[in-house]
Design a protein around this motif. Sequence first.
Motif, PDB file in Angstrom:
ATOM      1  N   ARG A 153      -4.481  -1.665  -5.764  1.00  0.00           N
ATOM      2  CA  ARG A 153      -5.729  -0.953  -5.490  1.00  0.00           C
ATOM      3  C   ARG A 153      -6.896  -1.519  -6.276  1.00  0.00           C
ATOM      4  O   ARG A 153      -7.690  -0.808  -6.855  1.00  0.00           O
ATOM      5  N   GLN A 207      -6.748   1.948   4.071  1.00  0.00           N
ATOM      6  CA  GLN A 207      -8.019   1.283   3.778  1.00  0.00           C
ATOM      7  C   GLN A 207      -9.096   1.636   4.805  1.00  0.00           C
ATOM      8  O   GLN A 207     -10.235   1.207   4.664  1.00  0.00           O
ATOM      9  N   ILE A 236     -14.107  -4.325   0.793  1.00  0.00           N
ATOM     10  CA  ILE A 236     -13.596  -2.967   0.706  1.00  0.00           C
ATOM     11  C   ILE A 236     -13.171  -2.683  -0.727  1.00  0.00           C
ATOM     12  O   ILE A 236     -12.801  -3.569  -1.472  1.00  0.00           O
ATOM     13  N   VAL A 277      -3.048  -4.623   3.636  1.00  0.00           N
ATOM     14  CA  VAL A 277      -3.781  -3.450   4.089  1.00  0.00           C
ATOM     15  C   VAL A 277      -2.938  -2.580   5.018  1.00  0.00           C
ATOM     16  O   VAL A 277      -1.923  -3.010   5.554  1.00  0.00           O
ATOM     17  N   VAL A 324     -11.690  -2.003   8.034  1.00  0.00           N
ATOM     18  CA  VAL A 324     -11.909  -3.149   7.154  1.00  0.00           C
ATOM     19  C   VAL A 324     -13.072  -3.989   7.669  1.00  0.00           C
ATOM     20  O   VAL A 324     -13.159  -4.291   8.859  1.00  0.00           O
ATOM     21  N   GLN A 349     -10.701  -0.656  -2.120  1.00  0.00           N
ATOM     22  CA  GLN A 349      -9.350  -0.386  -2.564  1.00  0.00           C
ATOM     23  C   GLN A 349      -8.321  -1.175  -1.757  1.00  0.00           C
ATOM     24  O   GLN A 349      -7.905  -0.764  -0.684  1.00  0.00           O
ATOM     25  N   VAL A 350      -7.926  -2.324  -2.267  1.00  0.00           N
ATOM     26  CA  VAL A 350      -6.906  -3.142  -1.626  1.00  0.00           C
ATOM     27  C   VAL A 350      -5.985  -3.726  -2.688  1.00  0.00           C
ATOM     28  O   VAL A 350      -6.336  -3.783  -3.862  1.00  0.00           O
ATOM     29  N   ASN A 386      -6.327  -4.283  12.746  1.00  0.00           N
ATOM     30  CA  ASN A 386      -6.391  -5.171  11.589  1.00  0.00           C
ATOM     31  C   ASN A 386      -5.953  -6.585  11.936  1.00  0.00           C
ATOM     32  O   ASN A 386      -6.531  -7.563  11.450  1.00  0.00           O
ATOM     33  N   GLU A 391       0.843  -1.166   0.000  1.00  0.00           N
ATOM     34  CA  GLU A 391       0.000   0.000   0.000  1.00  0.00           C
ATOM     35  C   GLU A 391       0.885   1.224   0.000  1.00  0.00           C
ATOM     36  O   GLU A 391       2.069   1.151   0.254  1.00  0.00           O
TER      37      GLU A 391
END
Length: 251
Positions: free
Chosen positions: A225, A59, A232, A55, A62, A234-235, A93, A22
């Motif tokens: 992304r 993000q 979710i 992540v 989550v 955008q990962v 997370n 990321e």
Amino acid sequence: MKKLPNPIFCMVISCIIFSCSEKSESEDTITKPEPNAVTEAPKAKAPKTILGIDVSHFQGDVNWQEIKDANIIFVYDKATEGATFTDPKYAKNKVGAHEYDLAHGSYHFYTTDSDPIKQAEFFTNTIDYGIGDMPPVLDLEKGGIKGTVDPKKFQEEVLKWLNYVEQKLGVKPVIYTNHTFGDKYLTSTKFEEYQLWIAEYGVETPKVPKIWDNKGWLIWQRSERGAIEGAISQVDHDLYNPKKSFEVVKK
């Protein structure tokens, strides 16, 4: 930090029940473990697809139930960067991933403006490495280069980080990079000892740095992304090499 016991690795997952990057504070591009004690699991047919995500605080919160429902098996979570930055979503997370039976791994974003041992100490003191965790990862990419860096000295410093973390946790870290960065900054044959998490997007097969030509890749970050339907938006999407054992800490 108390010394952790040596983990036992190499768990081959025969049935799927639960696939460095990321953008960090400073990133502008993306750029088998060999534990002290090893127990080989009985041979089983490896799953065709082992999907994961990575992540960080970028993000936001989550929804781990949706991640689970999207057939994600593992997640790598940014823990630290440099010698002082802890990702504010790291602890949350990790708890969320384990609550939904996802294999969890921690990674460190390496920067050249901080001492490698201080960075390694910071990382190992931040994570709580134990059961259910995958090998730690060192994220090496262009965004971590501060100013002018001599490639030979850079490699010496990176190896200091890797050696410290291995001695502290009892497992070899995985290296995350791309082939362009790797061919410039990771040319020492010592890096052959480490498994590779390669980043390359929009291709059918990723290109690995020359040092890993014979070993190949362990994890492939194949899209940046990308969206997971129902999860979710955008990962980063990651694929675990189906030719290799899926490895987590277990007792």
